[in-house]
Write a protein that holds these residues in place. Structure first.
Motif, PDB file in Angstrom:
ATOM      1  N   ASN A  32       3.872  -1.031   6.337  1.00 62.78           N
ATOM      2  CA  ASN A  32       4.700  -0.735   5.185  1.00 62.78           C
ATOM      3  C   ASN A  32       3.940   0.247   4.292  1.00 62.78           C
ATOM      4  O   ASN A  32       3.679   1.371   4.668  1.00 62.78           O
ATOM      5  CB  ASN A  32       5.059  -2.028   4.465  1.00 62.78           C
ATOM      6  CG  ASN A  32       6.236  -1.846   3.530  1.00 62.78           C
ATOM      7  OD1 ASN A  32       6.712  -0.739   3.320  1.00 62.78           O
ATOM      8  ND2 ASN A  32       6.687  -2.936   2.950  1.00 62.78           N
ATOM      9  N   ALA A  33       3.560  -0.149   3.127  1.00 65.14           N
ATOM     10  CA  ALA A  33       2.850   0.762   2.227  1.00 65.14           C
ATOM     11  C   ALA A  33       1.382   0.913   2.630  1.00 65.14           C
ATOM     12  O   ALA A  33       0.793   0.028   3.255  1.00 65.14           O
ATOM     13  CB  ALA A  33       2.927   0.255   0.794  1.00 65.14           C
ATOM     14  N   MET A  34       0.830   2.052   2.275  1.00 62.18           N
ATOM     15  CA  MET A  34      -0.603   2.324   2.443  1.00 62.18           C
ATOM     16  C   MET A  34      -1.126   2.820   1.106  1.00 62.18           C
ATOM     17  O   MET A  34      -0.369   3.408   0.316  1.00 62.18           O
ATOM     18  CB  MET A  34      -0.825   3.404   3.500  1.00 62.18           C
ATOM     19  CG  MET A  34      -0.337   3.056   4.889  1.00 62.18           C
ATOM     20  SD  MET A  34      -0.628   4.475   5.998  1.00 62.18           S
ATOM     21  CE  MET A  34      -0.225   3.764   7.590  1.00 62.18           C
ATOM     22  N   GLY A  35      -2.412   2.607   0.882  1.00 62.26           N
ATOM     23  CA  GLY A  35      -2.938   3.051  -0.396  1.00 62.26           C
ATOM     24  C   GLY A  35      -4.440   3.193  -0.415  1.00 62.26           C
ATOM     25  O   GLY A  35      -5.140   2.769   0.514  1.00 62.26           O
ATOM     26  N   TRP A  36      -4.896   3.829  -1.475  1.00 64.82           N
ATOM     27  CA  TRP A  36      -6.316   3.989  -1.732  1.00 64.82           C
ATOM     28  C   TRP A  36      -6.648   3.405  -3.102  1.00 64.82           C
ATOM     29  O   TRP A  36      -5.888   3.602  -4.068  1.00 64.82           O
ATOM     30  CB  TRP A  36      -6.723   5.465  -1.702  1.00 64.82           C
ATOM     31  CG  TRP A  36      -6.700   6.045  -0.330  1.00 64.82           C
ATOM     32  CD1 TRP A  36      -5.676   6.729   0.258  1.00 64.82           C
ATOM     33  CD2 TRP A  36      -7.753   5.990   0.638  1.00 64.82           C
ATOM     34  NE1 TRP A  36      -6.017   7.102   1.528  1.00 64.82           N
ATOM     35  CE2 TRP A  36      -7.302   6.656   1.797  1.00 64.82           C
ATOM     36  CE3 TRP A  36      -9.028   5.449   0.653  1.00 64.82           C
ATOM     37  CZ2 TRP A  36      -8.075   6.804   2.940  1.00 64.82           C
ATOM     38  CZ3 TRP A  36      -9.809   5.586   1.791  1.00 64.82           C
ATOM     39  CH2 TRP A  36      -9.333   6.251   2.921  1.00 64.82           C
ATOM     40  N   TYR A  37      -7.765   2.709  -3.169  1.00 60.33           N
ATOM     41  CA  TYR A  37      -8.269   2.123  -4.394  1.00 60.33           C
ATOM     42  C   TYR A  37      -9.734   2.525  -4.520  1.00 60.33           C
ATOM     43  O   TYR A  37     -10.351   2.951  -3.541  1.00 60.33           O
ATOM     44  CB  TYR A  37      -8.140   0.599  -4.340  1.00 60.33           C
ATOM     45  CG  TYR A  37      -6.703   0.123  -4.274  1.00 60.33           C
ATOM     46  CD1 TYR A  37      -5.950   0.269  -3.109  1.00 60.33           C
ATOM     47  CD2 TYR A  37      -6.093  -0.459  -5.376  1.00 60.33           C
ATOM     48  CE1 TYR A  37      -4.634  -0.139  -3.047  1.00 60.33           C
ATOM     49  CE2 TYR A  37      -4.770  -0.890  -5.324  1.00 60.33           C
ATOM     50  CZ  TYR A  37      -4.053  -0.722  -4.155  1.00 60.33           C
ATOM     51  OH  TYR A  37      -2.743  -1.128  -4.102  1.00 60.33           O
ATOM     52  N   ARG A  38     -10.275   2.378  -5.712  1.00 59.41           N
ATOM     53  CA  ARG A  38     -11.693   2.681  -5.887  1.00 59.41           C
ATOM     54  C   ARG A  38     -12.321   1.721  -6.881  1.00 59.41           C
ATOM     55  O   ARG A  38     -11.650   1.170  -7.742  1.00 59.41           O
ATOM     56  CB  ARG A  38     -11.885   4.131  -6.333  1.00 59.41           C
ATOM     57  CG  ARG A  38     -11.363   4.440  -7.731  1.00 59.41           C
ATOM     58  CD  ARG A  38     -11.465   5.944  -7.989  1.00 59.41           C
ATOM     59  NE  ARG A  38     -10.995   6.294  -9.327  1.00 59.41           N
ATOM     60  CZ  ARG A  38     -10.855   7.538  -9.772  1.00 59.41           C
ATOM     61  NH1 ARG A  38     -11.148   8.569  -8.971  1.00 59.41           N
ATOM     62  NH2 ARG A  38     -10.443   7.760 -11.004  1.00 59.41           N
ATOM     63  N   GLN A  39     -13.631   1.564  -6.722  1.00 54.32           N
ATOM     64  CA  GLN A  39     -14.385   0.690  -7.613  1.00 54.32           C
ATOM     65  C   GLN A  39     -15.697   1.359  -7.957  1.00 54.32           C
ATOM     66  O   GLN A  39     -16.538   1.588  -7.072  1.00 54.32           O
ATOM     67  CB  GLN A  39     -14.616  -0.682  -6.976  1.00 54.32           C
ATOM     68  CG  GLN A  39     -15.228  -1.685  -7.925  1.00 54.32           C
ATOM     69  CD  GLN A  39     -15.155  -3.100  -7.389  1.00 54.32           C
ATOM     70  OE1 GLN A  39     -14.936  -3.319  -6.195  1.00 54.32           O
ATOM     71  NE2 GLN A  39     -15.308  -4.071  -8.267  1.00 54.32           N
ATOM     72  N   ALA A  40     -15.867   1.652  -9.233  1.00 54.35           N
ATOM     73  CA  ALA A  40     -17.116   2.226  -9.730  1.00 54.35           C
ATOM     74  C   ALA A  40     -18.039   1.093 -10.154  1.00 54.35           C
ATOM     75  O   ALA A  40     -17.581  -0.016 -10.445  1.00 54.35           O
ATOM     76  CB  ALA A  40     -16.830   3.158 -10.900  1.00 54.35           C
ATOM     77  N   PRO A  41     -19.341   1.346 -10.202  1.00 52.57           N
ATOM     78  CA  PRO A  41     -20.285   0.297 -10.599  1.00 52.57           C
ATOM     79  C   PRO A  41     -19.938  -0.296 -11.956  1.00 52.57           C
ATOM     80  O   PRO A  41     -19.688   0.440 -12.924  1.00 52.57           O
ATOM     81  CB  PRO A  41     -21.627   1.031 -10.647  1.00 52.57           C
ATOM     82  CG  PRO A  41     -21.461   2.163  -9.699  1.00 52.57           C
ATOM     83  CD  PRO A  41     -20.028   2.591  -9.825  1.00 52.57           C
TER      84      PRO A  41
END
Length: 121
Positions: A32-41
């Motif tokens: 279904n959906a695809m996505g990108w996430y990010r996590q900074a320190p």
């Protein structure tokens, strides 16, 4: 049952570009959906961009006009083209794919292992 493998992270100077890829493998009926996430320190994970199976996209305000998400359904792969990178884009980037492993199974989220993106000033 489903594995996501990311690639494409690295070190780049401000103003440069990178392209991230995330390929899913294993038992997959439909994504279904695809996505990108990010996590900074020291920060919480945040949404970067998502794309539905019909191609509708959504972006965080901070990346609009600079990042482009796309997908190749035949390859179960999602991409993130990142242009005009800024030091504040530095983070670990994670992909997520919402997968049906069979036609009767419930939708489940799967995550990649993360790839480091570092933008130097």
């Amino acid at each position: 049952q489903v594995q996501l493998v990311e690639s494409g992270g690295g070190l780049v100077q401000a103003g440069g570009s990178l392209r991230l890829s995330c390929a899913a493998s294993g038992r997959i009926f439909n994504i279904n959906a695809m996505g990108w996430y990010r996590q900074a320190p020291g920060k919480q994970r945040e949404l970067v961009a998502t794309i539905t199976n019909s191609g509708n996209t959504n972006y965080a305000e901070s990346v609009k006009g600079r990042f482009t998400i796309s997908r190749d359904n035949a390859k179960n792969t999602v991409y993130l083209q990142m242009n005009s990178l800024k030091p504040e884009d530095t983070a670990v980037y994670y992909c997520r794919e919402d997968v049906y492993i069979t036609s009767m199974a419930p939708l489940r989220n799967y995550w990649g292992q993360g790839t480091q993106v570092t933008v130097s000033s």
